[in-house]
Design a protein around this motif. Structure first.
Motif, PDB file in Angstrom:
ATOM      1  N   GLY A  52     -31.473 -13.488 -30.695  1.00 29.75           N
ATOM      2  CA  GLY A  52     -31.634 -12.342 -29.803  1.00 29.75           C
ATOM      3  C   GLY A  52     -33.093 -12.038 -29.539  1.00 29.75           C
ATOM      4  N   ILE A  53     -33.911 -12.108 -30.572  1.00 30.17           N
ATOM      5  CA  ILE A  53     -35.343 -11.853 -30.402  1.00 30.17           C
ATOM      6  C   ILE A  53     -35.978 -12.941 -29.530  1.00 30.17           C
ATOM      7  N   TYR A 112     -34.421 -14.841 -27.239  1.00 26.14           N
ATOM      8  CA  TYR A 112     -33.964 -14.630 -25.859  1.00 26.14           C
ATOM      9  C   TYR A 112     -34.734 -13.493 -25.211  1.00 26.14           C
ATOM     10  N   ALA A 113     -34.906 -12.389 -25.930  1.00 24.57           N
ATOM     11  CA  ALA A 113     -35.633 -11.247 -25.376  1.00 24.57           C
ATOM     12  C   ALA A 113     -37.065 -11.646 -25.037  1.00 24.57           C
ATOM     13  N   GLU A 115     -36.923 -14.017 -21.915  1.00 25.65           N
ATOM     14  CA  GLU A 115     -36.318 -13.525 -20.679  1.00 25.65           C
ATOM     15  C   GLU A 115     -36.767 -12.135 -20.239  1.00 25.65           C
ATOM     16  N   GLU A 116     -37.298 -11.337 -21.138  1.00 22.68           N
ATOM     17  CA  GLU A 116     -37.586  -9.936 -20.816  1.00 22.68           C
ATOM     18  C   GLU A 116     -39.092  -9.662 -20.875  1.00 22.68           C
ATOM     19  N   PHE A 174     -40.038  -6.598 -22.926  1.00 29.03           N
ATOM     20  CA  PHE A 174     -40.028  -6.855 -24.364  1.00 29.03           C
ATOM     21  C   PHE A 174     -41.341  -7.513 -24.791  1.00 29.03           C
ATOM     22  N   ARG A 175     -41.798  -8.501 -24.008  1.00 27.48           N
ATOM     23  CA  ARG A 175     -43.062  -9.168 -24.335  1.00 27.48           C
ATOM     24  C   ARG A 175     -44.228  -8.185 -24.301  1.00 27.48           C
ATOM     25  N   GLU A 220     -35.545  -1.274 -26.420  1.00 30.31           N
ATOM     26  CA  GLU A 220     -35.632  -2.281 -25.356  1.00 30.31           C
ATOM     27  C   GLU A 220     -34.549  -3.353 -25.523  1.00 30.31           C
ATOM     28  N   LEU A 221     -34.308  -3.778 -26.756  1.00 26.82           N
ATOM     29  CA  LEU A 221     -33.243  -4.754 -27.001  1.00 26.82           C
ATOM     30  C   LEU A 221     -31.873  -4.187 -26.629  1.00 26.82           C
ATOM     31  N   SER A 273     -31.654  -4.128 -22.892  1.00 30.42           N
ATOM     32  CA  SER A 273     -31.430  -5.483 -22.369  1.00 30.42           C
ATOM     33  C   SER A 273     -29.991  -5.925 -22.592  1.00 30.42           C
ATOM     34  N   SER A 274     -29.396  -5.511 -23.705  1.00 30.78           N
ATOM     35  CA  SER A 274     -27.997  -5.893 -23.956  1.00 30.78           C
ATOM     36  C   SER A 274     -27.065  -5.205 -22.966  1.00 30.78           C
TER      37      SER A 274
END
Length: 135
Positions: A31-32, A34-35, A38-39, A42-43, A80-81, A84-85
């Motif tokens: 999950g971390i 992917y975040a 893709e996000e 998040f970065r 944020e996670l 995003s979910s």
């Protein structure tokens, strides 16, 4: 006596003990990753955490205040996670515009904004006295 078998039970939830913990840790890491991949938000928030954690550690404040500063940044990532979910689940259902989908995404976005507000408020509250004393 054990509970009767539930036909609606998730077949992927059969692991117990350390096996379950290991699989949960792998899924969390995915999950971390992917975040991160893709996000962009998040970065950006992760960069804030990476840059401000050393600042918090070297500030002349109590250990609990250092912890509060760092935890506030981690909580922004947590929210944020979750946001995003929600977005991923809505997008899986449909890319079509729907008022309820927009509302769900806006709620998630608002949650991130509030988490950022809390982090800024905590940083200002803890750091402001330091800046005032420097003058």
């Amino acid at each position: 006596m054990t509970a009767p078998y539930n036909i609606n039970q998730n077949p992927h939830k059969g692991n117990r003990g350390l096996t379950r913990a290991w699989h949960a840790a792998k899924n969390s890491w995915c999950g971390i990753v992917y975040a991160f991949e893709e996000e962009s938000a998040f970065r950006q928030e992760l960069v804030l955490l990476i840059l401000l954690t050393p600042v918090a550690l070297f500030l002349p404040v109590s250990p609990i205040e250092k912890c509060v500063l760092i935890v506030s940044l981690i909580m922004v990532l947590v929210v944020e996670l979750l946001n995003s979910s929600v977005e991923a689940a809505i997008d899986r259902i449909s890319f079509d515009h729907h008022d309820l989908s927009k509302r769900a995404k806006d709620f998630g976005s608002a949650a991130v904004m509030l988490a950022l507000f809390v982090a800024v408020l905590l940083w200002l509250t803890i750091c402001a006295p330091l800046v005032i004393h420097w003058q």
